[in-house]
Structures are given as C-alpha cells and as structure tokens.
Design an enzyme around this catalytic site. Sequence first.
Site, PDB file in Angstrom:
ATOM      1  N   HIS A  36       0.838  -1.284   0.159  1.00 32.75           N
ATOM      2  CA  HIS A  36      -0.036  -0.006  -0.070  1.00 32.75           C
ATOM      3  C   HIS A  36       0.935   1.207  -0.090  1.00 32.75           C
ATOM      4  O   HIS A  36       0.450   2.217   0.419  1.00 32.75           O
ATOM      5  CB  HIS A  36      -0.907   0.026   1.398  1.00 32.75           C
ATOM      6  CG  HIS A  36      -1.951  -1.224   1.202  1.00 32.75           C
ATOM      7  ND1 HIS A  36      -2.470  -1.675   2.397  1.00 32.75           N
ATOM      8  CD2 HIS A  36      -2.607  -1.580   0.061  1.00 32.75           C
ATOM      9  CE1 HIS A  36      -3.292  -2.544   2.019  1.00 32.75           C
ATOM     10  NE2 HIS A  36      -3.368  -2.638   0.597  1.00 32.75           N
ATOM     11  N   HIS A  37       2.081   1.060  -0.388  1.00 37.22           N
ATOM     12  CA  HIS A  37       2.912   2.219  -0.480  1.00 37.22           C
ATOM     13  C   HIS A  37       2.373   3.290  -1.226  1.00 37.22           C
ATOM     14  O   HIS A  37       2.743   4.598  -1.259  1.00 37.22           O
ATOM     15  CB  HIS A  37       4.478   1.924  -0.426  1.00 37.22           C
ATOM     16  CG  HIS A  37       4.612   1.654  -2.004  1.00 37.22           C
ATOM     17  ND1 HIS A  37       4.160   0.404  -2.798  1.00 37.22           N
ATOM     18  CD2 HIS A  37       5.294   2.170  -3.003  1.00 37.22           C
ATOM     19  CE1 HIS A  37       4.559   0.267  -3.786  1.00 37.22           C
ATOM     20  NE2 HIS A  37       5.131   1.482  -4.029  1.00 37.22           N
ATOM     21  N   ARG A  38       1.741   2.934  -2.356  1.00 38.56           N
ATOM     22  CA  ARG A  38       0.897   4.079  -3.545  1.00 38.56           C
ATOM     23  C   ARG A  38      -0.413   3.373  -3.558  1.00 38.56           C
ATOM     24  O   ARG A  38      -0.462   1.865  -3.521  1.00 38.56           O
ATOM     25  CB  ARG A  38       1.776   3.839  -4.581  1.00 38.56           C
ATOM     26  CG  ARG A  38       2.994   4.531  -4.625  1.00 38.56           C
ATOM     27  CD  ARG A  38       3.371   5.378  -5.928  1.00 38.56           C
ATOM     28  NE  ARG A  38       4.501   6.095  -5.989  1.00 38.56           N
ATOM     29  CZ  ARG A  38       4.982   7.011  -5.335  1.00 38.56           C
ATOM     30  NH1 ARG A  38       4.489   7.195  -3.993  1.00 38.56           N
ATOM     31  NH2 ARG A  38       6.335   7.301  -5.424  1.00 38.56           N
TER      32      ARG A  38
ATOM     33  N   LYS B 200      -2.747  -2.652  -7.918  1.00 40.73           N
ATOM     34  CA  LYS B 200      -3.028  -2.974  -9.233  1.00 40.73           C
ATOM     35  C   LYS B 200      -2.584  -4.406  -9.612  1.00 40.73           C
ATOM     36  O   LYS B 200      -1.579  -4.857  -8.968  1.00 40.73           O
ATOM     37  CB  LYS B 200      -2.320  -1.966 -10.135  1.00 40.73           C
ATOM     38  CG  LYS B 200      -2.805  -1.867 -11.361  1.00 40.73           C
ATOM     39  CD  LYS B 200      -4.020  -1.033 -11.718  1.00 40.73           C
ATOM     40  CE  LYS B 200      -4.493  -1.548 -13.264  1.00 40.73           C
ATOM     41  NZ  LYS B 200      -5.336  -2.647 -13.319  1.00 40.73           N
TER      42      LYS B 200
ATOM     43  N   LYS C 241       7.131  -4.543 -10.392  1.00 44.13           N
ATOM     44  CA  LYS C 241       6.834  -4.220 -11.877  1.00 44.13           C
ATOM     45  C   LYS C 241       6.349  -2.731 -11.866  1.00 44.13           C
ATOM     46  O   LYS C 241       6.923  -2.035 -12.667  1.00 44.13           O
ATOM     47  CB  LYS C 241       5.750  -5.027 -12.414  1.00 44.13           C
ATOM     48  CG  LYS C 241       5.522  -5.465 -13.636  1.00 44.13           C
ATOM     49  CD  LYS C 241       4.347  -6.198 -14.070  1.00 44.13           C
ATOM     50  CE  LYS C 241       4.510  -7.635 -13.752  1.00 44.13           C
ATOM     51  NZ  LYS C 241       3.380  -8.348 -14.461  1.00 44.13           N
TER      52      LYS C 241
ATOM     53  N   LYS D  12      -3.001  -8.880  -6.535  1.00 42.96           N
ATOM     54  CA  LYS D  12      -3.539 -10.114  -7.737  1.00 42.96           C
ATOM     55  C   LYS D  12      -4.705 -10.442  -6.990  1.00 42.96           C
ATOM     56  O   LYS D  12      -4.835 -10.780  -5.964  1.00 42.96           O
ATOM     57  CB  LYS D  12      -2.032 -10.886  -7.783  1.00 42.96           C
ATOM     58  CG  LYS D  12      -2.204 -11.751  -8.923  1.00 42.96           C
ATOM     59  CD  LYS D  12      -2.015 -11.146 -10.121  1.00 42.96           C
ATOM     60  CE  LYS D  12      -1.266 -11.781 -11.323  1.00 42.96           C
ATOM     61  NZ  LYS D  12      -0.654 -10.864 -12.202  1.00 42.96           N
TER      62      LYS D  12
ATOM     63  N   SER E  20      -2.715  -0.203 -18.461  1.00 40.32           N
ATOM     64  CA  SER E  20      -3.822  -0.049 -17.776  1.00 40.32           C
ATOM     65  C   SER E  20      -3.862   1.157 -16.818  1.00 40.32           C
ATOM     66  O   SER E  20      -4.801   1.875 -16.593  1.00 40.32           O
ATOM     67  CB  SER E  20      -3.546  -1.428 -16.534  1.00 40.32           C
ATOM     68  OG  SER E  20      -4.209  -2.611 -17.021  1.00 40.32           O
TER      69      SER E  20
HETATM   70  N1  GLU Z   1      -1.975  -9.132 -15.174  1.00 41.27           N
HETATM   71  C1  GLU Z   1      -1.210  -8.231 -15.621  1.00 41.27           C
HETATM   72  C2  GLU Z   1       0.122  -8.567 -15.184  1.00 41.27           C
HETATM   73  O1  GLU Z   1       0.376  -9.307 -14.688  1.00 41.27           O
HETATM   74  C3  GLU Z   1      -1.748  -6.731 -15.974  1.00 41.27           C
HETATM   75  C4  GLU Z   1      -1.925  -6.232 -14.655  1.00 41.27           C
HETATM   76  C5  GLU Z   1      -2.804  -4.733 -14.893  1.00 41.27           C
HETATM   77  O2  GLU Z   1      -2.959  -4.125 -16.108  1.00 41.27           O
HETATM   78  O3  GLU Z   1      -3.141  -4.338 -13.983  1.00 41.27           O
HETATM   79  O4  GLU Z   1       0.897  -7.636 -15.200  1.00 41.27           O
END
Ligand code: GLU
Length: 448
Positions: free
Chosen positions: A41-43, A47, A71, A83, A340
Amino acid sequence: MDKGLIEQVRCCNSTYRMQFPVRADDGSIVVVEAFRAEHSHHRLPTKGGIRFSPDVTVDETIALASLMTYKCALVGVPFGGAKGGVCIDPRTVSEGFRERVTRRYTAELIRKNFIGPDIDVPAPDYGTGEREMGWIADTYKNLKVNSADTYACVTGKPLSMHGIPGRRQATGLGVYYGIRACMEREEDMQPLGLTTGVAGKRVIVQGLGNVGYYAAWFLQNEGKAIITGIIEREGGIFNADGLDVEAVFNHRKANGTILQYPGAESVANGMELMERECDILVPAALENQITGENAGRIGAKIIAEAANGPVDFEGEAILSQRGVLMIPDMYLNAGGVTVSYFEWLKNRAGVSFDRMISRHEELVKRELLEAIENLTGTKIPTEQRPRLIQGPSEEELVIAALEQSMTKAYNNVHRLWKERNLPDLRTAGFLLALERVAESYKNHGIFP
Ligand code: GLU
C-alpha cells in the site's frame, strides 16, 4: 536500508480469502474459493490482474501480487501491487457460470473494500479477458452508484465500456519493445555470439494466449524475427524457415490445436521444443516452466520472460551459470500494467487522450506545412498531406507512450546493472524497484 523497512516491503499487506456459493447450470450449488492479495500500500490504488485457474492458491496470489509491486515501481506506474485468483477452470465452465462467479467475486471485493478507483484496481490475467472486466465494471457500477469515475475500478475493459485502444496488445507489444531495447547493445549481444537487432533472429514462443500471440506477432511483423517454434498446451510446432503467427493462430481456432499446422513439424510434447536451439525463447504462459530439471538443456541464448515467473530459482542459477541472458518478467511484461495505468487515467479524467489535442495538433502541423511550402516554393503532393498533418489517434498516443516507458525503464535497469556491477538484469531490476518502494514508504507509508 533499515531491516524493518525491508521486511515491510517484503510482506503482503492484506489478503482476502473468500469462499462463496454460486448456482451451477444444473441448479445445484457450487462453493468457489477465491483470493485477492494487496501486496503493498505504499502507493494507492493497488493494481494487478485476476487469474481464473483451478490451480491458483493463496501463496501464488501473494507472490504474483509482490511481483506487481516491483513491476509498477520499475516502469514508473504509481501503484502498489495486487493480484486476484479464482479457483475455477475457465475452459470447462459455461459462460453463464463464469459471469455469475465474476459478479459474485466483485460483490465480495466491494463488501470488504478490496476494489475501487482509489483502492484496488483489477485487470485481466491468465484465464480472464475483456469480457470478465466488463462484468466487473458493470457490477461495481450498479452497486456503487454515487461515483463519477466508476469505470476506473477495473482496467482491460472492452472499448465499448470505457476501455482504451492498445490495451489488448499492450503486454505483447511491450515484450517486443523490451527485447528490442535489450538487443540494441553490442556489448551484451557479443558475448552471446549474436549480432545486434531483432531482425533475422530465431524465436521460440511458449503460449499463444494474449501475451504470447501479440509478442510473437510484433516480433515477426515489426521486428522481422523468424518464429521457428510455437508451443501450446497440446504440443508444439516447428519450422526452421519460420511460422506465420497469425496463420497458426487461425489454424488453432479452426482446429482446436496448433498441431498438424501445414508445413511444420508437430511435436506432441511441447516441453521438448522449449529445449531446441534458438536465439530467443519467449515463455509466455505460466510460472515455473524452466526449472532445475530442464534449465541445463535449454538451447536459447536469451530468455525473454513474457509470463510471470516462468523461470524458477534453481533454473535461473543454472541458466546464469551457462551464460544465458534473461530479460526479467518484472520488466518485460510490464507493458500491460503500463497501459492499464493509461486506461485508469482516462477513466478518472472522463475524457479520451486524443480529444483535447488532436485537432489542435492538426492545425499547428497544417500551418507548419504551409510555411515550408511558402519558403521552398514546393507543394507537398495532395495524397501525402493527410498523413503529415493529421492529429494523433488515442491508440497512437497510447502506443507511443508505451514505447517510451519500456525503453526508458530498460535504460534505467541496464545502467544500474553496469554501474553497480550487478550479476544480472533481474538483480538490477529488483534493486531499482526495492529502492523506489522503500523510498516511498519512508516518505509516506509509515505513521508516527
Ligand atoms: N495481469 C497483468 C500483469 O500481470 C496486468 C495487470 C494490470 O494491468 O493491472 O501484469
């Protein structure tokens, strides 16, 4: 760094494990197990995609969520990592069941505050796509009627539901940009016995899903690489002179298998094909495909990790020792989450990227063209004019920004690799990501 800070970056901040009933097609009740892990939750928001597979576990979900944190940090997407996983086999269930599961899963996330434009924003992953994201957006919209930027609750949506052009091909295209950036440097290609550039290089791709298909397509059609092998669940096909990616895709759609593709050698055990000699191997399916067991036999000079975690810990040690260059997943497949991010921005702003600039750019270019014509006394041929003056489409803006983001991130990781004399790109990637996440925790994440 402070040990406690490192521990905070390492651990998973919140995990929600749920089990809910869903009506099966025959009227009976099935209990479905599902997860959502918010690693950092640092940002905010956090996602990451949602995976539909009978094999998902809570540990896998947490591990993949942590990969999302690194990432995002690496490519400068200002989100924490998350995730989701739902234990169903999307290939065997009906569309109706899939929809009921997706909507119920979304409702569970809403109940526990695990979804929202400022909270946690899912996206497609293995076993899910635009259709599922559409159901999530629709469920969210109907249960949270009071927010103007509702559609920013999920990305990877269909265009008709405020998705963004370019998202579908983004991960595969990003993989291509990443490989291209890596292969531009003579100092790194020479030890592998390779010339620079993607053109003419022999490539084997594992997985013809969204990521593998577009990665192969762009490598072939933009990069002019030769796709010698394609591997899917049912086996693999090989042709040293090259396979036409689009034709193979259509063959699989028509026949339900890539095998017996005309003019290619069909191999029943696809894993065997992973070991064939080639310049670049692109694992674009699932994790743990290259392990201590087969790493010694891999015949590629470069492994381009399009999937998340395709090389395991032991496999990596063996490959490094053998001098194989690995372009790590946390960088290479970040094109998906990058676009995204653009989709989320667009949904928050409530306006598409081209709307405010396209016409203006056209007017400026027209004036410039006329000035050049007046100065030189030469008229630009009428048929060339539209291409020269037209303003960018939203897709062109997205693709250009994706290219810039992938190239810049590669340069940053590569610089760190060389400057600090680190063993490989993955270590450099981890270090850069860790430094960025830790820095932001220090500044914002810890309450006194
Ligand atoms: N599932 C993709 C990943 O592993 C996309 C994640 C996203 O767009 O939030 O990077």
